[in-house]
Scaffold this active site. Sequence first.
Site, short mmCIF file in Angstrom:
data_model
loop_
_atom_site.label_atom_id
_atom_site.label_comp_id
_atom_site.label_asym_id
_atom_site.label_seq_id
_atom_site.Cartn_x
_atom_site.Cartn_y
_atom_site.Cartn_z
N HIS A 42 -33.36 -32.58 -22.52
CA HIS A 42 -32.94 -31.47 -21.71
C HIS A 42 -34.13 -30.90 -20.51
O HIS A 42 -34.10 -30.38 -20.03
CB HIS A 42 -33.11 -30.03 -22.55
N LYS A 78 -7.62 -20.98 -15.45
CA LYS A 78 -8.50 -20.06 -14.08
C LYS A 78 -7.34 -19.93 -13.84
O LYS A 78 -8.04 -18.99 -12.97
CB LYS A 78 -9.09 -21.20 -13.29
N GLU A 97 -5.43 -14.99 -10.52
CA GLU A 97 -4.53 -14.63 -9.78
C GLU A 97 -4.28 -13.39 -10.22
O GLU A 97 -3.88 -11.73 -9.77
CB GLU A 97 -2.60 -14.60 -10.51
N LYS A 98 -5.16 -12.70 -11.55
CA LYS A 98 -5.46 -11.16 -11.85
C LYS A 98 -6.85 -10.74 -11.29
O LYS A 98 -6.68 -9.36 -11.16
CB LYS A 98 -5.24 -11.12 -13.65
#
Length: 616
Positions: A331, A410, A415-416
Amino acid sequence: MENQLAKSTEERTFQYQDSLPSLPVPSLEESLKKYLESVKPFANEEEYKNTEAIVWKFQNGIGEKLQQKLLQRAKGRRNWLEEWWLNVAYLDVRIPSQLNVNFGGPASHIEHYWPPKEGTQLERGSISLWHNLNYWHLWWQNVEKEKLAVEKVGNTPLDMNQFRMLFSTCKIPGITRDSIINYFRTESEGHSPSHLAVLCRGRVFVFDVMHEGYLMTAPEIQRQLTYIQKKCHSEPDGPGVAALTTEERTRWAKAREYLISLNPENLTILEKIQSSLLVFCLDDDSPHVTPEDYSQVSAKILNGDPTVRWGDKSYNLIAFSNGVFGSNCDHAPFDAMVLVKVCYYVDENILENEGRWKGSEKVRDIPVPEELVFTVDEKVLNDINQAKAQYFKQVSDLQLVVYAFTSFGKKLTKEKQLHPDTFIQLALQLAYYRLHGRPGCCYETAMTRLFYHGRTETVRPCTVEAVNWCQSMQNPSTSLLERKHMMLEAFAKHNKMMKDCSTGKGFDRHLLGLSLIAKEEGLPVPELFTDPLFSRSGGGGNFVLSTSLVGYLRVQGVMVPMVHNGYGFFYHIRDDRFVVSCSAWKSCPETDAEKLVQQVFHAFCDMMQLMEMPHL
Protein backbone atom coordinates in the site's frame (compact mmCIF):
# COMPACT_ATOMS: atom_id res chain seq x y z
CA MET A 1 -9.03 -0.22 -25.22
CA GLU A 2 -5.72 1.57 -25.78
CA ASN A 3 -7.78 4.76 -25.77
CA GLN A 4 -8.17 4.28 -22.03
CA LEU A 5 -4.45 4.92 -21.80
CA ALA A 6 -3.69 7.31 -24.63
CA LYS A 7 -6.14 9.77 -26.11
CA SER A 8 -5.57 11.70 -29.32
CA THR A 9 -5.61 15.02 -27.53
CA GLU A 10 -3.46 18.06 -27.15
CA GLU A 11 -3.20 17.40 -23.41
CA ARG A 12 0.01 15.93 -22.02
CA THR A 13 0.02 13.50 -19.10
CA PHE A 14 1.88 15.67 -16.60
CA GLN A 15 1.16 19.09 -18.06
CA TYR A 16 -1.04 20.01 -15.09
CA GLN A 17 1.37 18.81 -12.38
CA ASP A 18 3.05 22.22 -12.13
CA SER A 19 -0.27 24.05 -11.98
CA LEU A 20 -1.99 21.73 -9.48
CA PRO A 21 -2.73 23.61 -6.26
CA SER A 22 -0.57 22.91 -3.21
CA LEU A 23 -2.21 20.94 -0.40
CA PRO A 24 -3.77 23.61 1.83
CA VAL A 25 -3.46 23.88 5.61
CA PRO A 26 -7.03 24.25 6.92
CA SER A 27 -8.00 26.89 9.46
CA LEU A 28 -7.30 25.75 13.03
CA GLU A 29 -10.66 27.02 14.25
CA GLU A 30 -12.58 25.13 11.51
CA SER A 31 -10.68 21.88 12.05
CA LEU A 32 -11.24 21.92 15.81
CA LYS A 33 -14.93 22.74 15.33
CA LYS A 34 -15.29 19.71 13.00
CA TYR A 35 -13.31 17.54 15.41
CA LEU A 36 -15.63 18.45 18.30
CA GLU A 37 -18.65 17.52 16.17
CA SER A 38 -17.05 14.16 15.37
CA VAL A 39 -16.54 13.14 19.01
CA LYS A 40 -20.14 13.91 20.11
CA PRO A 41 -21.56 10.44 19.29
CA PHE A 42 -19.05 8.82 21.69
CA ALA A 43 -19.37 11.09 24.72
CA ASN A 44 -21.81 11.74 27.53
CA GLU A 45 -22.46 15.36 28.48
CA GLU A 46 -19.70 15.54 31.08
CA GLU A 47 -17.09 13.92 28.80
CA TYR A 48 -18.01 16.25 25.95
CA LYS A 49 -17.69 19.35 28.16
CA ASN A 50 -14.27 18.16 29.31
CA THR A 51 -13.12 17.63 25.71
CA GLU A 52 -14.58 21.00 24.72
CA ALA A 53 -12.42 22.64 27.40
CA ILE A 54 -9.32 20.74 26.20
CA VAL A 55 -9.98 21.84 22.61
CA TRP A 56 -10.52 25.50 23.64
CA LYS A 57 -7.28 25.43 25.64
CA PHE A 58 -5.42 23.88 22.67
CA GLN A 59 -6.85 26.40 20.21
CA ASN A 60 -5.85 29.39 22.32
CA GLY A 61 -2.52 27.97 23.47
CA ILE A 62 -0.06 25.49 21.98
CA GLY A 63 -2.36 24.77 19.00
CA GLU A 64 -1.93 28.30 17.63
CA LYS A 65 1.89 28.02 17.87
CA LEU A 66 1.83 24.60 16.14
CA GLN A 67 -0.47 25.99 13.44
CA GLN A 68 2.02 28.79 12.68
CA LYS A 69 4.87 26.28 12.39
CA LEU A 70 2.75 24.08 10.10
CA LEU A 71 1.94 27.08 7.88
CA GLN A 72 5.67 27.83 7.76
CA ARG A 73 6.39 24.23 6.71
CA ALA A 74 3.72 24.42 4.00
CA LYS A 75 5.37 27.51 2.49
CA GLY A 76 8.41 25.46 1.52
CA ARG A 77 6.54 22.40 0.24
CA ARG A 78 3.84 21.87 -2.36
CA ASN A 79 2.48 19.04 -0.21
CA TRP A 80 3.30 19.52 3.48
CA LEU A 81 1.88 16.09 4.34
CA GLU A 82 3.46 13.85 1.68
CA GLU A 83 6.69 12.78 3.41
CA TRP A 84 5.08 12.60 6.85
CA TRP A 85 2.17 10.48 5.62
CA LEU A 86 4.41 8.00 3.81
CA ASN A 87 6.52 7.53 6.93
CA VAL A 88 3.80 7.50 9.61
CA ALA A 89 1.20 5.48 7.69
CA TYR A 90 3.55 2.98 6.04
CA LEU A 91 7.34 3.11 6.36
CA ASP A 92 7.62 3.47 10.15
CA VAL A 93 5.03 0.74 10.80
CA ARG A 94 6.71 -2.32 12.29
CA ILE A 95 3.90 -4.89 12.24
CA PRO A 96 4.00 -7.43 9.36
CA SER A 97 2.76 -5.49 6.36
CA GLN A 98 1.79 -8.27 3.94
CA LEU A 99 -1.36 -9.13 5.88
CA ASN A 100 -1.89 -5.97 7.94
CA VAL A 101 -1.12 -3.18 5.46
CA ASN A 102 -1.26 -4.63 1.94
CA PHE A 103 -4.49 -4.54 -0.02
CA GLY A 104 -5.70 -6.98 -2.65
CA GLY A 105 -8.69 -8.22 -4.51
CA PRO A 106 -10.06 -10.89 -6.84
CA ALA A 107 -10.33 -10.43 -10.60
CA SER A 108 -13.89 -10.44 -11.96
CA HIS A 109 -13.04 -12.55 -15.05
CA ILE A 110 -15.10 -15.39 -13.52
CA GLU A 111 -18.25 -13.38 -14.22
CA HIS A 112 -17.89 -13.73 -17.98
CA TYR A 113 -15.46 -15.93 -19.98
CA TRP A 114 -13.27 -17.39 -17.24
CA PRO A 115 -15.31 -19.31 -14.67
CA PRO A 116 -13.16 -21.57 -12.44
CA LYS A 117 -11.77 -24.46 -14.49
CA GLU A 118 -8.83 -26.73 -13.67
CA GLY A 119 -6.08 -26.92 -16.26
CA THR A 120 -6.45 -23.29 -17.41
CA GLN A 121 -3.92 -21.65 -15.09
CA LEU A 122 -1.11 -21.25 -17.61
CA GLU A 123 -3.16 -20.45 -20.73
CA ARG A 124 -5.27 -17.85 -18.93
CA GLY A 125 -2.27 -16.67 -16.94
CA SER A 126 -0.34 -15.90 -20.12
CA ILE A 127 -3.29 -13.93 -21.56
CA SER A 128 -3.84 -12.00 -18.32
CA LEU A 129 -0.11 -11.30 -18.09
CA TRP A 130 0.01 -10.12 -21.70
CA HIS A 131 -2.79 -7.59 -21.10
CA ASN A 132 -1.03 -6.40 -17.92
CA LEU A 133 2.25 -6.11 -19.80
CA ASN A 134 0.58 -4.38 -22.73
CA TYR A 135 -0.78 -1.83 -20.25
CA TRP A 136 2.77 -1.37 -18.93
CA HIS A 137 4.27 -1.18 -22.44
CA LEU A 138 1.78 1.42 -23.67
CA TRP A 139 2.20 3.27 -20.40
CA TRP A 140 6.01 3.15 -20.63
CA GLN A 141 6.00 4.36 -24.26
CA ASN A 142 3.39 7.03 -23.65
CA VAL A 143 4.70 8.44 -20.38
CA GLU A 144 7.85 9.53 -22.25
CA LYS A 145 5.71 11.25 -24.88
CA GLU A 146 3.21 12.30 -22.20
CA LYS A 147 0.32 10.79 -24.14
CA LEU A 148 -1.42 9.11 -21.21
CA ALA A 149 -4.93 10.41 -20.66
CA VAL A 150 -5.11 12.83 -17.73
CA GLU A 151 -7.65 11.72 -15.12
CA LYS A 152 -10.18 14.39 -14.24
CA VAL A 153 -13.18 15.11 -12.07
CA GLY A 154 -15.41 16.98 -14.48
CA ASN A 155 -12.94 19.38 -16.12
CA THR A 156 -10.57 19.50 -13.15
CA PRO A 157 -7.32 17.50 -13.59
CA LEU A 158 -6.14 15.09 -10.89
CA ASP A 159 -2.59 14.38 -9.72
CA MET A 160 -1.06 11.55 -11.80
CA ASN A 161 2.06 10.95 -9.68
CA GLN A 162 0.96 7.62 -8.14
CA PHE A 163 0.75 5.99 -11.59
CA ARG A 164 4.57 6.11 -11.80
CA MET A 165 4.72 3.68 -8.86
CA LEU A 166 2.71 0.71 -10.14
CA PHE A 167 5.47 -1.18 -11.98
CA SER A 168 9.09 -1.91 -10.97
CA THR A 169 8.55 -0.68 -7.42
CA CYS A 170 9.38 -2.37 -4.13
CA LYS A 171 9.52 -1.60 -0.42
CA ILE A 172 12.81 -2.42 1.29
CA PRO A 173 12.72 -3.31 5.00
CA GLY A 174 14.75 -1.17 7.40
CA ILE A 175 15.63 -1.63 11.07
CA THR A 176 13.53 1.38 12.15
CA ARG A 177 12.07 2.65 8.86
CA ASP A 178 11.47 1.03 5.49
CA SER A 179 12.16 2.70 2.14
CA ILE A 180 10.68 2.53 -1.35
CA ILE A 181 12.68 2.01 -4.52
CA ASN A 182 11.14 2.77 -7.90
CA TYR A 183 13.26 1.43 -10.75
CA PHE A 184 11.09 2.82 -13.56
CA ARG A 185 12.88 5.09 -16.02
CA THR A 186 11.65 6.80 -19.17
CA GLU A 187 13.77 6.29 -22.29
CA SER A 188 15.52 9.62 -21.79
CA GLU A 189 16.26 8.85 -18.13
CA GLY A 190 18.06 5.58 -18.85
CA HIS A 191 17.45 1.83 -18.71
CA SER A 192 14.10 0.71 -17.33
CA PRO A 193 13.56 -2.91 -16.21
CA SER A 194 11.55 -5.14 -18.53
CA HIS A 195 11.68 -8.46 -16.69
CA LEU A 196 9.12 -10.41 -14.67
CA ALA A 197 9.67 -12.39 -11.50
CA VAL A 198 7.70 -15.65 -11.22
CA LEU A 199 7.26 -17.44 -7.88
CA CYS A 200 6.35 -21.12 -7.84
CA ARG A 201 6.63 -23.68 -5.02
CA GLY A 202 9.19 -21.69 -3.05
CA ARG A 203 11.39 -21.00 -6.09
CA VAL A 204 12.08 -17.78 -8.03
CA PHE A 205 12.48 -17.29 -11.78
CA VAL A 206 12.92 -14.25 -14.01
CA PHE A 207 12.60 -13.63 -17.73
CA ASP A 208 12.60 -10.55 -19.93
CA VAL A 209 9.22 -9.78 -21.50
CA MET A 210 10.82 -7.90 -24.40
CA HIS A 211 12.53 -9.92 -27.16
CA GLU A 212 14.29 -8.26 -30.09
CA GLY A 213 12.51 -5.00 -29.33
CA TYR A 214 9.00 -6.45 -29.15
CA LEU A 215 6.75 -7.47 -26.29
CA MET A 216 6.34 -11.23 -25.98
CA THR A 217 3.04 -12.66 -27.19
CA ALA A 218 0.73 -14.67 -24.92
CA PRO A 219 1.84 -18.01 -26.47
CA GLU A 220 5.48 -17.04 -25.83
CA ILE A 221 4.69 -16.11 -22.23
CA GLN A 222 2.83 -19.43 -21.85
CA ARG A 223 5.92 -21.31 -23.01
CA GLN A 224 7.97 -19.57 -20.29
CA LEU A 225 5.37 -20.32 -17.61
CA THR A 226 5.09 -23.95 -18.74
CA TYR A 227 8.87 -24.36 -18.41
CA ILE A 228 8.75 -22.96 -14.85
CA GLN A 229 5.79 -25.04 -13.76
CA LYS A 230 7.18 -28.33 -15.16
CA LYS A 231 10.51 -27.72 -13.46
CA CYS A 232 8.88 -26.92 -10.11
CA HIS A 233 6.45 -29.85 -10.27
CA SER A 234 9.16 -32.39 -11.10
CA GLU A 235 11.82 -31.23 -8.65
CA PRO A 236 11.89 -30.46 -4.88
CA ASP A 237 10.33 -27.24 -3.59
CA GLY A 238 12.60 -24.25 -3.03
CA PRO A 239 13.35 -22.71 0.38
CA GLY A 240 10.55 -20.13 0.07
CA VAL A 241 12.62 -17.03 0.87
CA ALA A 242 9.56 -14.94 -0.13
CA ALA A 243 7.96 -15.93 3.20
CA LEU A 244 10.40 -13.58 4.96
CA THR A 245 8.45 -10.63 3.49
CA THR A 246 5.53 -11.59 5.79
CA GLU A 247 7.66 -11.02 8.91
CA GLU A 248 7.61 -8.15 11.40
CA ARG A 249 9.53 -5.39 9.61
CA THR A 250 12.61 -5.12 11.84
CA ARG A 251 13.01 -8.92 11.95
CA TRP A 252 12.73 -9.06 8.14
CA ALA A 253 15.31 -6.24 7.83
CA LYS A 254 17.76 -8.17 10.01
CA ALA A 255 17.08 -11.46 8.18
CA ARG A 256 17.67 -9.66 4.87
CA GLU A 257 20.97 -8.19 6.07
CA TYR A 258 22.10 -11.66 7.16
CA LEU A 259 21.00 -13.17 3.83
CA ILE A 260 23.10 -10.59 1.96
CA SER A 261 26.11 -11.22 4.26
CA LEU A 262 26.05 -14.93 3.39
CA ASN A 263 26.74 -14.28 -0.28
CA PRO A 264 26.84 -11.00 -2.27
CA GLU A 265 24.94 -12.84 -5.04
CA ASN A 266 21.92 -12.86 -2.72
CA LEU A 267 21.76 -9.06 -3.02
CA THR A 268 21.82 -9.35 -6.83
CA ILE A 269 18.90 -11.79 -6.63
CA LEU A 270 16.96 -9.51 -4.28
CA GLU A 271 17.49 -6.57 -6.63
CA LYS A 272 16.22 -8.58 -9.60
CA ILE A 273 13.01 -9.34 -7.69
CA GLN A 274 12.69 -5.76 -6.42
CA SER A 275 13.15 -4.21 -9.87
CA SER A 276 10.87 -6.65 -11.73
CA LEU A 277 7.82 -5.15 -13.45
CA LEU A 278 5.62 -7.26 -11.20
CA VAL A 279 5.67 -10.62 -9.46
CA PHE A 280 3.60 -13.39 -11.05
CA CYS A 281 2.53 -15.95 -8.45
CA LEU A 282 1.78 -19.52 -9.56
CA ASP A 283 -0.42 -20.72 -6.70
CA ASP A 284 -1.45 -24.39 -6.36
CA ASP A 285 -4.70 -23.52 -4.53
CA SER A 286 -8.12 -23.76 -6.24
CA PRO A 287 -10.36 -21.40 -4.24
CA HIS A 288 -14.13 -21.49 -4.61
CA VAL A 289 -15.73 -18.40 -6.17
CA THR A 290 -19.05 -17.38 -7.71
CA PRO A 291 -20.29 -13.94 -8.90
CA GLU A 292 -22.28 -13.72 -5.64
CA ASP A 293 -19.61 -15.05 -3.27
CA TYR A 294 -15.96 -14.04 -3.55
CA SER A 295 -15.14 -14.94 0.07
CA GLN A 296 -12.74 -17.86 -0.32
CA VAL A 297 -10.73 -16.48 -3.23
CA SER A 298 -10.41 -13.09 -1.49
CA ALA A 299 -9.11 -14.80 1.66
CA LYS A 300 -6.53 -16.75 -0.37
CA ILE A 301 -5.37 -13.53 -2.03
CA LEU A 302 -4.81 -11.89 1.35
CA ASN A 303 -3.53 -14.89 3.28
CA GLY A 304 -2.45 -17.58 0.80
CA ASP A 305 0.87 -19.42 0.43
CA PRO A 306 3.55 -16.98 1.70
CA THR A 307 6.29 -18.65 -0.41
CA VAL A 308 4.60 -17.44 -3.61
CA ARG A 309 3.97 -13.79 -2.70
CA TRP A 310 6.63 -11.09 -2.46
CA GLY A 311 4.82 -8.98 0.12
CA ASP A 312 6.92 -5.86 -0.49
CA LYS A 313 6.24 -5.65 -4.23
CA SER A 314 3.93 -2.96 -5.52
CA TYR A 315 2.09 -5.59 -7.62
CA ASN A 316 1.73 -9.36 -7.13
CA LEU A 317 -0.50 -10.93 -9.80
CA ILE A 318 -1.78 -14.26 -8.48
CA ALA A 319 -2.84 -17.14 -10.74
CA PHE A 320 -4.63 -20.00 -8.98
CA SER A 321 -4.67 -23.58 -10.21
CA ASN A 322 -8.33 -23.33 -11.32
CA GLY A 323 -7.74 -20.32 -13.58
CA VAL A 324 -8.95 -17.73 -11.07
CA PHE A 325 -6.93 -14.54 -10.52
CA GLY A 326 -6.30 -11.82 -7.99
CA SER A 327 -3.71 -9.28 -6.90
CA ASN A 328 -1.91 -8.34 -3.70
CA CYS A 329 -0.16 -4.97 -3.43
CA ASP A 330 2.01 -3.07 -1.02
CA HIS A 331 0.00 0.00 0.00
CA ALA A 332 2.94 2.37 0.56
CA PRO A 333 3.64 3.52 -3.04
CA PHE A 334 0.04 4.10 -4.15
CA ASP A 335 -3.62 3.88 -3.25
CA ALA A 336 -6.05 1.30 -4.61
CA MET A 337 -7.40 3.47 -7.45
CA VAL A 338 -4.15 2.87 -9.40
CA LEU A 339 -4.64 -0.90 -9.27
CA VAL A 340 -8.37 -0.55 -10.01
CA LYS A 341 -7.42 1.20 -13.25
CA VAL A 342 -5.12 -1.59 -14.49
CA CYS A 343 -7.44 -4.40 -13.30
CA TYR A 344 -10.38 -2.87 -15.15
CA TYR A 345 -8.26 -2.43 -18.28
CA VAL A 346 -7.26 -6.12 -18.20
CA ASP A 347 -10.80 -7.32 -17.48
CA GLU A 348 -12.30 -5.24 -20.31
CA ASN A 349 -9.73 -6.65 -22.75
CA ILE A 350 -10.42 -10.24 -21.67
CA LEU A 351 -14.14 -9.54 -22.09
CA GLU A 352 -13.69 -7.94 -25.52
CA ASN A 353 -11.57 -10.87 -26.73
CA GLU A 354 -14.01 -13.47 -25.33
CA GLY A 355 -11.32 -14.82 -23.00
CA ARG A 356 -9.12 -15.93 -25.89
CA TRP A 357 -5.79 -14.94 -27.39
CA LYS A 358 -6.49 -13.55 -30.85
CA GLY A 359 -2.96 -12.60 -31.87
CA SER A 360 -0.13 -14.54 -33.52
CA GLU A 361 0.41 -18.15 -32.42
CA LYS A 362 4.04 -18.04 -33.56
CA VAL A 363 6.57 -18.65 -30.78
CA ARG A 364 10.03 -17.17 -31.36
CA ASP A 365 13.24 -18.81 -30.14
CA ILE A 366 13.42 -17.15 -26.72
CA PRO A 367 15.89 -17.98 -23.91
CA VAL A 368 14.30 -20.05 -21.11
CA PRO A 369 13.65 -18.31 -17.76
CA GLU A 370 16.56 -17.94 -15.37
CA GLU A 371 16.18 -19.44 -11.91
CA LEU A 372 17.38 -17.26 -9.04
CA VAL A 373 18.84 -19.54 -6.36
CA PHE A 374 19.55 -17.98 -2.97
CA THR A 375 22.46 -19.18 -0.87
CA VAL A 376 20.84 -20.20 2.43
CA ASP A 377 21.99 -21.84 5.66
CA GLU A 378 20.31 -23.22 8.78
CA LYS A 379 19.75 -19.74 10.20
CA VAL A 380 17.96 -18.53 7.03
CA LEU A 381 15.83 -21.68 6.94
CA ASN A 382 14.95 -21.13 10.61
CA ASP A 383 14.05 -17.50 9.86
CA ILE A 384 11.78 -18.69 7.03
CA ASN A 385 10.09 -21.24 9.30
CA GLN A 386 9.60 -18.61 12.02
CA ALA A 387 8.10 -16.20 9.45
CA LYS A 388 5.70 -18.89 8.23
CA ALA A 389 4.68 -19.79 11.78
CA GLN A 390 3.77 -16.21 12.77
CA TYR A 391 2.05 -15.69 9.40
CA PHE A 392 -0.13 -18.81 9.60
CA LYS A 393 -1.01 -18.04 13.22
CA GLN A 394 -2.36 -14.62 12.22
CA VAL A 395 -3.96 -15.97 9.03
CA SER A 396 -5.93 -18.58 10.98
CA ASP A 397 -7.48 -15.74 12.99
CA LEU A 398 -8.86 -13.85 9.97
CA GLN A 399 -12.56 -14.01 9.08
CA LEU A 400 -13.42 -12.65 5.64
CA VAL A 401 -16.68 -12.58 3.68
CA VAL A 402 -17.28 -11.02 0.26
CA TYR A 403 -20.88 -11.10 -0.95
CA ALA A 404 -22.92 -9.43 -3.67
CA PHE A 405 -26.23 -7.77 -2.78
CA THR A 406 -28.24 -8.19 -5.98
CA SER A 407 -31.73 -6.82 -5.19
CA PHE A 408 -30.73 -3.39 -6.51
CA GLY A 409 -27.71 -1.14 -6.95
CA LYS A 410 -26.62 2.30 -8.07
CA LYS A 411 -29.41 2.68 -10.62
CA LEU A 412 -32.21 2.59 -8.04
CA THR A 413 -30.40 4.72 -5.44
CA LYS A 414 -29.73 7.39 -8.09
CA GLU A 415 -33.40 7.29 -9.11
CA LYS A 416 -34.25 8.04 -5.49
CA GLN A 417 -31.66 10.89 -5.59
CA LEU A 418 -29.51 9.18 -2.96
CA HIS A 419 -25.73 9.17 -3.34
CA PRO A 420 -24.83 5.44 -3.55
CA ASP A 421 -21.63 5.77 -1.50
CA THR A 422 -23.48 7.58 1.30
CA PHE A 423 -26.24 4.96 1.03
CA ILE A 424 -23.76 2.18 1.86
CA GLN A 425 -22.01 4.17 4.59
CA LEU A 426 -25.28 4.88 6.40
CA ALA A 427 -26.41 1.27 6.00
CA LEU A 428 -23.13 0.24 7.66
CA GLN A 429 -23.73 2.67 10.53
CA LEU A 430 -27.21 1.21 11.08
CA ALA A 431 -25.90 -2.36 10.81
CA TYR A 432 -23.15 -1.73 13.37
CA TYR A 433 -25.59 0.02 15.72
CA ARG A 434 -28.04 -2.90 15.53
CA LEU A 435 -25.34 -5.53 16.00
CA HIS A 436 -23.35 -3.82 18.77
CA GLY A 437 -25.91 -1.48 20.36
CA ARG A 438 -23.67 1.57 20.06
CA PRO A 439 -22.28 3.93 17.39
CA GLY A 440 -19.22 2.72 15.46
CA CYS A 441 -16.39 5.20 14.87
CA CYS A 442 -15.65 4.96 11.18
CA TYR A 443 -12.89 5.86 8.72
CA GLU A 444 -13.83 6.36 5.07
CA THR A 445 -11.27 7.25 2.41
CA ALA A 446 -11.64 10.55 0.59
CA MET A 447 -9.36 11.23 -2.39
CA THR A 448 -7.29 14.45 -2.37
CA ARG A 449 -5.79 14.12 -5.87
CA LEU A 450 -7.11 17.58 -6.76
CA PHE A 451 -3.90 18.73 -5.06
CA TYR A 452 -0.23 18.20 -5.90
CA HIS A 453 0.78 14.64 -4.88
CA GLY A 454 -2.50 14.35 -2.97
CA ARG A 455 -3.47 10.94 -1.60
CA THR A 456 -6.24 10.63 0.99
CA GLU A 457 -8.15 12.33 3.80
CA THR A 458 -10.40 10.82 6.48
CA VAL A 459 -14.17 11.16 6.32
CA ARG A 460 -15.89 10.23 9.61
CA PRO A 461 -19.33 8.83 8.67
CA CYS A 462 -20.42 8.32 12.30
CA THR A 463 -22.06 11.74 12.70
CA VAL A 464 -24.60 13.02 15.22
CA GLU A 465 -27.14 12.97 12.36
CA ALA A 466 -26.33 9.33 11.50
CA VAL A 467 -26.61 8.23 15.15
CA ASN A 468 -29.92 10.08 15.60
CA TRP A 469 -31.27 8.25 12.56
CA CYS A 470 -29.96 4.85 13.78
CA GLN A 471 -31.66 5.43 17.14
CA SER A 472 -34.92 6.37 15.39
CA MET A 473 -34.78 3.10 13.40
CA GLN A 474 -34.61 1.19 16.71
CA ASN A 475 -37.32 3.24 18.39
CA PRO A 476 -40.81 1.81 17.68
CA SER A 477 -42.47 5.12 18.58
CA THR A 478 -40.70 7.02 15.76
CA SER A 479 -42.87 7.30 12.64
CA LEU A 480 -41.63 6.21 9.22
CA LEU A 481 -41.86 9.80 8.00
CA GLU A 482 -39.68 11.01 10.86
CA ARG A 483 -37.17 8.24 10.18
CA LYS A 484 -37.01 9.23 6.52
CA HIS A 485 -36.50 12.88 7.39
CA MET A 486 -33.65 12.00 9.79
CA MET A 487 -32.08 9.69 7.23
CA LEU A 488 -32.05 12.46 4.61
CA GLU A 489 -30.43 14.81 7.14
CA ALA A 490 -27.71 12.18 7.68
CA PHE A 491 -27.28 11.90 3.88
CA ALA A 492 -26.84 15.66 3.53
CA LYS A 493 -24.27 15.74 6.34
CA HIS A 494 -22.20 12.91 4.85
CA ASN A 495 -22.28 14.39 1.33
CA LYS A 496 -21.00 17.73 2.66
CA MET A 497 -18.21 16.05 4.65
CA MET A 498 -17.03 14.10 1.60
CA LYS A 499 -16.93 17.28 -0.48
CA ASP A 500 -15.03 19.14 2.27
CA CYS A 501 -12.47 16.35 2.67
CA SER A 502 -11.84 16.02 -1.08
CA THR A 503 -11.28 19.78 -1.38
CA GLY A 504 -8.70 20.09 1.39
CA LYS A 505 -11.08 20.95 4.23
CA GLY A 506 -10.84 17.75 6.25
CA PHE A 507 -9.41 17.79 9.77
CA ASP A 508 -7.79 14.42 10.51
CA ARG A 509 -4.62 14.94 8.45
CA HIS A 510 -4.46 18.50 9.82
CA LEU A 511 -4.50 17.23 13.42
CA LEU A 512 -1.86 14.64 12.48
CA GLY A 513 0.32 17.45 11.11
CA LEU A 514 -0.04 19.45 14.32
CA SER A 515 0.90 16.44 16.46
CA LEU A 516 3.96 15.72 14.27
CA ILE A 517 5.10 19.35 14.50
CA ALA A 518 4.93 19.03 18.31
CA LYS A 519 6.98 15.83 18.14
CA GLU A 520 9.59 17.36 15.83
CA GLU A 521 9.88 20.36 18.15
CA GLY A 522 10.45 18.03 21.13
CA LEU A 523 7.31 19.33 22.87
CA PRO A 524 5.13 17.25 25.22
CA VAL A 525 2.19 15.53 23.50
CA PRO A 526 -0.69 18.06 23.65
CA GLU A 527 -3.60 17.01 25.88
CA LEU A 528 -5.90 17.00 22.85
CA PHE A 529 -4.20 13.78 21.67
CA THR A 530 -4.17 12.01 25.07
CA ASP A 531 -7.83 12.76 25.84
CA PRO A 532 -9.69 9.38 25.91
CA LEU A 533 -12.28 10.77 23.47
CA PHE A 534 -9.57 11.27 20.86
CA SER A 535 -8.93 7.54 20.47
CA ARG A 536 -12.53 6.51 21.29
CA SER A 537 -13.74 8.52 18.29
CA GLY A 538 -11.11 6.89 16.04
CA GLY A 539 -8.16 9.27 16.38
CA GLY A 540 -4.66 7.82 16.16
CA GLY A 541 -5.82 5.03 13.85
CA ASN A 542 -8.41 3.57 16.24
CA PHE A 543 -11.43 3.38 13.95
CA VAL A 544 -13.51 0.24 14.55
CA LEU A 545 -14.86 0.54 11.01
CA SER A 546 -12.16 0.93 8.36
CA THR A 547 -13.91 1.47 5.04
CA SER A 548 -13.41 2.51 1.44
CA LEU A 549 -15.33 2.68 -1.81
CA VAL A 550 -13.31 0.70 -4.38
CA GLY A 551 -15.20 2.36 -7.23
CA TYR A 552 -17.98 1.85 -9.74
CA LEU A 553 -16.29 -0.82 -11.89
CA ARG A 554 -16.11 -4.64 -11.70
CA VAL A 555 -13.17 -4.51 -9.27
CA GLN A 556 -13.36 -5.50 -5.60
CA GLY A 557 -10.84 -4.91 -2.82
CA VAL A 558 -10.13 -6.42 0.60
CA MET A 559 -8.14 -5.39 3.67
CA VAL A 560 -7.97 -6.40 7.32
CA PRO A 561 -9.44 -4.31 10.18
CA MET A 562 -7.57 -1.29 11.56
CA VAL A 563 -8.00 -2.47 15.17
CA HIS A 564 -8.48 -5.88 16.84
CA ASN A 565 -12.10 -5.22 17.77
CA GLY A 566 -12.94 -3.72 14.38
CA TYR A 567 -13.92 -4.50 10.81
CA GLY A 568 -12.38 -3.89 7.39
CA PHE A 569 -15.28 -2.99 5.09
CA PHE A 570 -14.69 -2.36 1.39
CA TYR A 571 -17.24 -2.20 -1.40
CA HIS A 572 -17.85 -1.49 -5.03
CA ILE A 573 -21.00 -0.16 -6.60
CA ARG A 574 -22.63 -1.26 -9.86
CA ASP A 575 -25.90 -0.44 -11.56
CA ASP A 576 -27.59 -3.63 -10.39
CA ARG A 577 -25.64 -4.62 -7.26
CA PHE A 578 -23.43 -3.70 -4.33
CA VAL A 579 -20.47 -6.02 -3.65
CA VAL A 580 -19.09 -5.77 -0.11
CA SER A 581 -16.12 -7.35 1.62
CA CYS A 582 -15.92 -7.50 5.40
CA SER A 583 -13.04 -8.74 7.55
CA ALA A 584 -12.77 -9.30 11.30
CA TRP A 585 -10.53 -11.17 13.75
CA LYS A 586 -11.98 -14.44 15.06
CA SER A 587 -10.15 -14.00 18.38
CA CYS A 588 -12.28 -10.93 19.14
CA PRO A 589 -15.51 -12.28 20.73
CA GLU A 590 -17.39 -9.06 19.87
CA THR A 591 -17.01 -9.01 16.10
CA ASP A 592 -18.55 -11.18 13.39
CA ALA A 593 -18.06 -10.20 9.74
CA GLU A 594 -20.81 -12.52 8.46
CA LYS A 595 -23.41 -11.04 10.85
CA LEU A 596 -22.39 -7.47 10.05
CA VAL A 597 -22.79 -8.00 6.29
CA GLN A 598 -26.23 -9.59 6.75
CA GLN A 599 -27.23 -6.58 8.87
CA VAL A 600 -25.94 -4.23 6.13
CA PHE A 601 -28.09 -6.04 3.54
CA HIS A 602 -31.15 -5.72 5.82
CA ALA A 603 -30.37 -2.01 6.22
CA PHE A 604 -30.29 -1.57 2.42
CA CYS A 605 -33.85 -2.87 2.21
CA ASP A 606 -35.06 -0.85 5.21
CA MET A 607 -33.62 2.35 3.75
CA MET A 608 -35.20 1.79 0.36
CA GLN A 609 -38.50 1.11 2.10
CA LEU A 610 -38.25 4.49 3.83
CA MET A 611 -37.81 6.18 0.45
CA GLU A 612 -41.26 4.89 -0.57
CA MET A 613 -42.73 7.20 2.08
CA PRO A 614 -43.95 10.65 0.93
CA HIS A 615 -41.86 13.65 2.04
CA LEU A 616 -42.66 15.40 5.33
